[in-house]
Design an enzyme around this catalytic site. Structure first.
Site, PDB file in Angstrom:
ATOM      1  N   ASP A 196      30.019 -21.696 -32.666  1.00 43.95           N
ATOM      2  CA  ASP A 196      28.818 -21.755 -33.338  1.00 43.95           C
ATOM      3  C   ASP A 196      27.955 -20.546 -33.134  1.00 43.95           C
ATOM      4  OD1 ASP A 196      27.885 -22.293 -31.078  1.00 43.95           O
ATOM      5  OD2 ASP A 196      27.263 -24.478 -31.547  1.00 43.95           O
TER       6      ASP A 196
ATOM      7  N   ASN B 162      39.367 -26.296 -21.527  1.00 49.18           N
ATOM      8  CA  ASN B 162      38.605 -25.813 -22.607  1.00 49.18           C
ATOM      9  C   ASN B 162      37.398 -25.415 -21.570  1.00 49.18           C
ATOM     10  OD1 ASN B 162      37.613 -25.442 -25.259  1.00 49.18           O
ATOM     11  ND2 ASN B 162      36.346 -27.162 -25.222  1.00 49.18           N
TER      12      ASN B 162
ATOM     13  N   GLU C 127      35.054 -24.260 -30.266  1.00 50.85           N
ATOM     14  CA  GLU C 127      34.081 -24.589 -30.647  1.00 50.85           C
ATOM     15  C   GLU C 127      32.891 -23.639 -31.290  1.00 50.85           C
ATOM     16  OE1 GLU C 127      32.142 -26.608 -27.026  1.00 50.85           O
ATOM     17  OE2 GLU C 127      34.033 -27.992 -26.836  1.00 50.85           O
TER      18      GLU C 127
ATOM     19  N   GLU D  54      35.380 -27.468 -19.312  1.00 49.27           N
ATOM     20  CA  GLU D  54      33.973 -26.920 -18.486  1.00 49.27           C
ATOM     21  C   GLU D  54      34.348 -26.927 -17.037  1.00 49.27           C
ATOM     22  OE1 GLU D  54      30.394 -27.479 -20.133  1.00 49.27           O
ATOM     23  OE2 GLU D  54      31.254 -27.168 -22.521  1.00 49.27           O
TER      24      GLU D  54
ATOM     25  N   HIS E 253      30.706 -20.409 -27.965  1.00 48.76           N
ATOM     26  CA  HIS E 253      29.279 -20.513 -28.598  1.00 48.76           C
ATOM     27  C   HIS E 253      28.419 -19.378 -28.119  1.00 48.76           C
ATOM     28  CE1 HIS E 253      29.724 -25.035 -28.872  1.00 48.76           C
ATOM     29  NE2 HIS E 253      30.420 -24.875 -27.544  1.00 48.76           N
TER      30      HIS E 253
HETATM   31  O1  9MR Z   1      27.943 -31.676 -29.750  1.00 45.82           O
HETATM   32  C1  9MR Z   1      27.736 -32.283 -28.294  1.00 45.82           C
HETATM   33  C2  9MR Z   1      26.270 -32.934 -28.564  1.00 45.82           C
HETATM   34  O2  9MR Z   1      26.201 -33.531 -29.614  1.00 45.82           O
HETATM   35  C3  9MR Z   1      25.750 -33.512 -27.181  1.00 45.82           C
HETATM   36  O3  9MR Z   1      24.800 -34.034 -27.138  1.00 45.82           O
HETATM   37  C4  9MR Z   1      26.059 -32.373 -26.206  1.00 45.82           C
HETATM   38  C5  9MR Z   1      25.847 -32.899 -24.761  1.00 45.82           C
HETATM   39  O4  9MR Z   1      26.400 -32.392 -23.613  1.00 45.82           O
HETATM   40  O5  9MR Z   1      27.456 -31.802 -26.106  1.00 45.82           O
HETATM   41  C6  9MR Z   1      27.844 -31.198 -27.203  1.00 45.82           C
HETATM   42  O6  9MR Z   1      29.175 -30.960 -27.325  1.00 45.82           O
HETATM   43  C7  9MR Z   1      29.385 -29.791 -26.244  1.00 45.82           C
HETATM   44  C8  9MR Z   1      30.767 -30.007 -25.847  1.00 45.82           C
HETATM   45  O7  9MR Z   1      30.953 -31.436 -25.691  1.00 45.82           O
HETATM   46  C9  9MR Z   1      31.538 -29.176 -24.812  1.00 45.82           C
HETATM   47  N1  9MR Z   1      31.007 -27.763 -25.015  1.00 45.82           N
HETATM   48  C10 9MR Z   1      29.521 -27.503 -25.510  1.00 45.82           C
HETATM   49  C11 9MR Z   1      29.319 -28.479 -26.830  1.00 45.82           C
HETATM   50  C12 9MR Z   1      27.996 -28.076 -27.305  1.00 45.82           C
HETATM   51  O8  9MR Z   1      26.979 -28.053 -26.826  1.00 45.82           O
END
Ligand code: 9MR
Length: 574
Positions: free
Chosen positions: A495, A426, A493, A378, A462
């Site tokens: 969802d 990513n 990723e 990001e 997402h």
């Molecule tokens: O799945 C992750 C969640 O457990 C954390 O609390 C969150 C905090 O930033 O991050 C989530 O994973 C993220 C990933 O690292 C980067 N892209 C977005 C994902 C979903 O929020």
């Protein structure tokens, strides 16, 4: 069973985690000790230190016991606040099965100034990188002058019991925790306290953990035994019992194998549910051929102190992936989020050295075991705040210190640490046309121009609002544009939150079909498996209030998305 035929629990744990019988071998540096795994001594007594403690984060197995060094691991928020403790759990160690009354007795050596904590979990905590939810469990803490018993009942973040009593604590101390007649009683040589048992071990299992103050000398757990009382029983859970899981022919991974692309199908996974939740583990092994480390390799988990690395959970995931013939995609080396407080507080002049050291140590540790890395996660600002009305670079500690060059330096360091790994950048929200895609395209084009060793781009995908809906044709065109730059792509990723099951299914299937249609799209990964542990859960609520974004619901039942993904894979059969 003669001692020489007993398997170390480590091996049984990997067998438990393995889909293939040939994979039941430990890997990495282990100090496994002989074990009584799966046996119940006639006396109803179990020597828990005879099991495997070699994977306890911060633990070192020594002749006299397990030395506990504090990692100081905390859940720190992005603004540097927070700091919820994240104590080590012996996920690959003994799990005790208990019925009725029993006691657990520990002898420990606690040097002056140290705070020794022993955790007994009925359910291991759920761990995310912004919060940790304690479920049923208890903690016994011994300081210079005090003994503390904290009990969590799984209904609230606030402990059901938090009692402290004075103790004349010698250097060596024996504590006994007894469950009997609906009470929990904690006894030492010179003190005694009782609390009502809210059913902490009603799950019938006990998993252990231990923690220490990182700034004080290490303490040692010298003995740990469980003994049945009255009509109760204690056994070490025989983790060899579950049958090996073969992917059924209609599983996502089996169907994907039949496509001309043999496309890897992945999910983000976490160590705790893989160990503690049989249904989750079964889905993980049977449905997926690729694994992304959800949080375990984010900086605040893997690098909690400037000179402290913790690879326990990442190693568990790497061994699990290998045992189940899954490709390992590691997430993530450099990110504006999930950084430990010490990193957040680094002087700008020290950040480049800290970043490259972090990369070389972590990517170096996994060299040969990890196929791919998200090197930079990001990098774009969430807002269209650049001078050209597009997103600029996201401001964070690395970007502030090095500008855009932090990206070049991160990829170069990752390539040096693991020359065979495929290296990804990513990003979210770049599936549609618009300023965000334009900014991403231009960024990776500049990286390619500068000869940065980047191999591909992850489209997170997402879909959390109607405005995020992905048009497969547009996504395909972006993947093709990247191919012209010499870059591959992956769905990293996906969802789909807050939609009807039908719309959710259509979105999952459309993105998969876009990936299957573009030869440079290397894999398709969902951000989790089941809503039971999804990342959009309301984490402050007890019981946990899950989201609805994943293909399997919170009871592990497939939603229409699963059939839609299966049908899309069937349609792409060679
Ligand atoms: O799945 C992750 C969640 O457990 C954390 O609390 C969150 C905090 O930033 O991050 C989530 O994973 C993220 C990933 O690292 C980067 N892209 C977005 C994902 C979903 O929020």
């Amino acid at each position: 069973m003669p001692a020489n035929t007993r398997l170390p629990l480590l091996v049984t744990a990997l067998c438990l985690l393995a889909a293939g019988t040939t994979a039941c071998e430990p890997s990495g540096d282990h100090h496994a000790r002989p074990t009584t795994s799966g046996t119940t001594p006639a006396s109803g007594r179990v020597n828990l230190l005879a099991e495997d403690w070699s994977h306890l984060p911060g633990g070192t197995v020594e002749p006299g016991g397990v030395r506990i060094h504090g990692l100081g691991r905390q859940i720190v928020l992005q603004d540097g606040t927070g700091g919820q403790p994240h104590p080590p759990v012996n996920l690959r160690g003994p799990q005790l099965t208990v019925h009725g009354d029993f006691h657990i007795r520990a002898t420990l050596h606690r040097p002056a100034g140290q705070t020794a904590s022993l955790y007994l979990y009925g359910e291991v905590p759920i761990v995310y990188d912004e919060w940790l939810q304690n479920r049923q469990g208890l903690r016994i803490t011994i300081t210079e002058h005090q003994l503390n018993l904290t009990v969590w009942d799984g209904h609230s973040a606030t402990p059901a019991t938090n009692r402290t009593t004075p103790v004349t604590s010698p250097t060596t101390i024996t504590v006994t925790l007894e469950r009997h007649d609906g009470n929990l009683t904690l006894t030492t040589d010179d003190t005694h306290m009782s609390a009502p048992d809210p059913g902490v071990f009603d799950t019938g299992t006990v998993t252990f953990g231990a923690d220490a103050d990182p700034d004080a000398p290490d303490w040692t757990l010298n003995t740990l035994e469980a003994t049945a009382r009255n009509t109760g029983s204690v056994t070490v859970r025989d983790t060899r019992t579950p049958a090996q899981q073969t992917p059924p022919p209609d599983s996502l991974r089996a169907l994907a194998e039949t496509t001309s692309r043999r496309l890897p199908i992945g999910a983000a996974m976490a160590a705790e549910p893989l160990v503690s939740d049989d249904g989750y583990r079964a889905l993980a092994t049977t449905q997926f051929s690729m694994l992304t480390t959800e949080n375990a390799l984010k900086p605040q988990f893997v690098h909690p102190g400037p000179n402290t690395y913790n690879f326990a959970e990442g190693d568990l995931l790497a061994d699990f992936a290998a045992a189940n013939h899954m490709t390992m995609h590691a997430h993530t080396l450099v990110f504006g989020e999930a950084n430990p407080r010490w990193m957040q507080q680094l002087d700008p002049a020290d950040r480049e050295r800290a970043m490259t050291e972090h990369i070389s140590t972590v990517a170096g540790h996994y060299r040969g075991r990890v196929a791919e890395w998200d090197v930079v996660n990001e990098p774009l600002s969430p807002e269209d705040d650049g001078p050209d009305g597009r997103p600029g670079l996201r401001e964070h500690l690395w970007q502030q210190a090095m500008g855009e060059s932090y990206i070049d330096k991160a990829f170069t360091a990752a390539h040096t640490a693991d020359p065979d790994a495929t290296l990804y950048l990513n990003e979210f929200g770049a599936e549609a046309d618009g300023p965000r895609w334009d900014a991403l395209y231009d960024l990776v084009a500049r990286l390619k121009d500068r000869g940065v060793p980047i191999d591909g781009v992850g489209f997170q995908s997402h879909i959390h609002e109607a405005g995020d809906h992905i048009d497969p044709a547009v996504l395909r065109s972006h993947i093709a544009d990247l191919a012209e730059l010499g870059l591959s792509a992956r769905i990293s990723e996906i969802d789909v939150y807050g939609e009807s099951p039908r719309v959710q299914a259509t979105q999952f299937a459309g993105v998969l079909s876009a990936c299957l249609s573009e030869p440079t799209c290397t894999s398709f990964t969902t951000w989790g498996i089941t809503d039971r542990y999804g990342s959009t859960a309301e984490h402050d609520s007890y019981p946990l209030e899950p989201g609805d974004e994943l293909p399997w619901d919170q009871r592990l039942r497939p939603k229409p998305a699963v059939a839609a993904l299966q049908n899309t894979l069937r349609a792409a059969r060679r």
